[in-house]
Every structure is written in C-alpha cells, then in structure tokens.
Design a protein around this motif. Sequence first.
Motif, mmCIF file in Angstrom:
data_model
loop_
_atom_site.group_PDB
_atom_site.id
_atom_site.type_symbol
_atom_site.label_atom_id
_atom_site.label_comp_id
_atom_site.label_asym_id
_atom_site.label_seq_id
_atom_site.Cartn_x
_atom_site.Cartn_y
_atom_site.Cartn_z
ATOM 1 N N ARG A 38 0.820 -0.986 0.368
ATOM 2 C CA ARG A 38 0.034 -0.060 0.051
ATOM 3 C C ARG A 38 0.574 1.573 0.048
ATOM 4 N N VAL A 48 2.201 -4.847 3.173
ATOM 5 C CA VAL A 48 1.159 -5.486 3.710
ATOM 6 C C VAL A 48 0.803 -7.039 4.086
ATOM 7 N N VAL A 64 -0.532 -4.245 10.442
ATOM 8 C CA VAL A 64 -1.992 -4.412 10.147
ATOM 9 C C VAL A 64 -2.098 -6.835 10.464
ATOM 10 N N ARG A 67 -5.125 -7.813 12.248
ATOM 11 C CA ARG A 67 -6.688 -7.985 11.840
ATOM 12 C C ARG A 67 -6.689 -8.095 10.197
ATOM 13 N N PHE A 68 -5.366 -8.037 9.568
ATOM 14 C CA PHE A 68 -6.372 -8.492 7.794
ATOM 15 C C PHE A 68 -5.661 -9.961 7.838
ATOM 16 N N MET A 83 -9.437 -7.173 5.202
ATOM 17 C CA MET A 83 -9.034 -6.086 6.138
ATOM 18 C C MET A 83 -10.143 -5.525 7.672
ATOM 19 N N LEU A 86 -10.907 -1.529 10.374
ATOM 20 C CA LEU A 86 -10.061 -0.416 9.733
ATOM 21 C C LEU A 86 -9.633 0.600 10.403
ATOM 22 N N LYS A 87 -8.820 0.857 10.005
ATOM 23 C CA LYS A 87 -8.330 2.803 11.532
ATOM 24 C C LYS A 87 -7.599 3.300 9.623
ATOM 25 N N GLU A 89 -5.562 5.080 9.558
ATOM 26 C CA GLU A 89 -3.761 5.267 8.895
ATOM 27 C C GLU A 89 -3.886 4.006 7.714
ATOM 28 N N ASP A 90 -5.181 3.172 7.590
ATOM 29 C CA ASP A 90 -5.240 2.213 7.012
ATOM 30 C C ASP A 90 -5.478 2.781 5.694
ATOM 31 N N THR A 91 -5.625 4.618 5.557
ATOM 32 C CA THR A 91 -5.866 5.043 4.280
ATOM 33 C C THR A 91 -4.849 5.165 3.365
ATOM 34 N N TYR A 94 -3.995 0.318 -2.212
ATOM 35 C CA TYR A 94 -3.624 -0.978 -2.205
ATOM 36 C C TYR A 94 -3.257 -1.491 -3.941
#
Length: 124
Positions: A38, A48, A64, A67-68, A83, A86-87, A89-91, A94
């Motif tokens: 990402r 990732v 991650v 969570r992922f 995923m 999501l937070k 900061e994951d913006t 990808y």
Amino acid sequence: QVQLVESGGGLVQDGDSLRLACAASGRNFSNSAMAWFRQGPGKEREFVSGISRTGGTKNYAEVVKGRFTISKDNNKNTVYLQMNSLKPEDTAVYYCAGILKGINYSDYKTWGSWGQGTQVTVSS
C-alpha cells in the motif's frame, strides 16, 4: 508476464471491514507467490502481506497483523485481502504484486508485476 487487476476498495468508517481482490491472468497462478502493498498520501510504498504459491505460508506487516488476512484461490486465479477493524491510518492505495524475483516478500523491488491499485479510505 502476469496481469493483475485489483478491486474492492472504497470509503468506509473507522472499525469497518473491506475485502480486496486481485484477479491474475497470463501465467500459471498456482505457481505464483503474491503480495499486497500500500501507499498512503505522501508515503512510500509499504508491504502489507504476502502469501506463498501454495498458500501455506503467509506473512504480515506488524501494523496489520491480527486485523488483515490474505488468502489465495488458485481455482479462481485470485488473491484476497480481508481487512477488519480498519483505521484511518490504513487509508492508502492498495496494490497487488506478483512474480516474485527473490526471497524477500516485503521488498517491493522483489516483485515483477503490479496491478493499477485500488483506493481504500477510512474515515474517523
């Protein structure tokens, strides 16, 4: 060569889930390791998750992990990235990567083919 097309990105809220998909064509997918990277705004491309050609080995970036989840369907020539939690900061955009040229999954220079990317935006 392998052609990679990502899908599944979108705009979600903090804590939501998304599943990304990467459809591969052009070579024997079942013999290919795959990975997700990402790139966030103003940031370098970062690893990732990666999965071995058989799907038996998976690795994740620390940020991650838990969570992922990466998975691979050799019958559909598709790799997924589930995923959860999501937070903001994951913006990022990808990217799916294929054709592993070395042994270091987390180094983007190791991968020979890339998709066009799919945008994931997580609002707070």
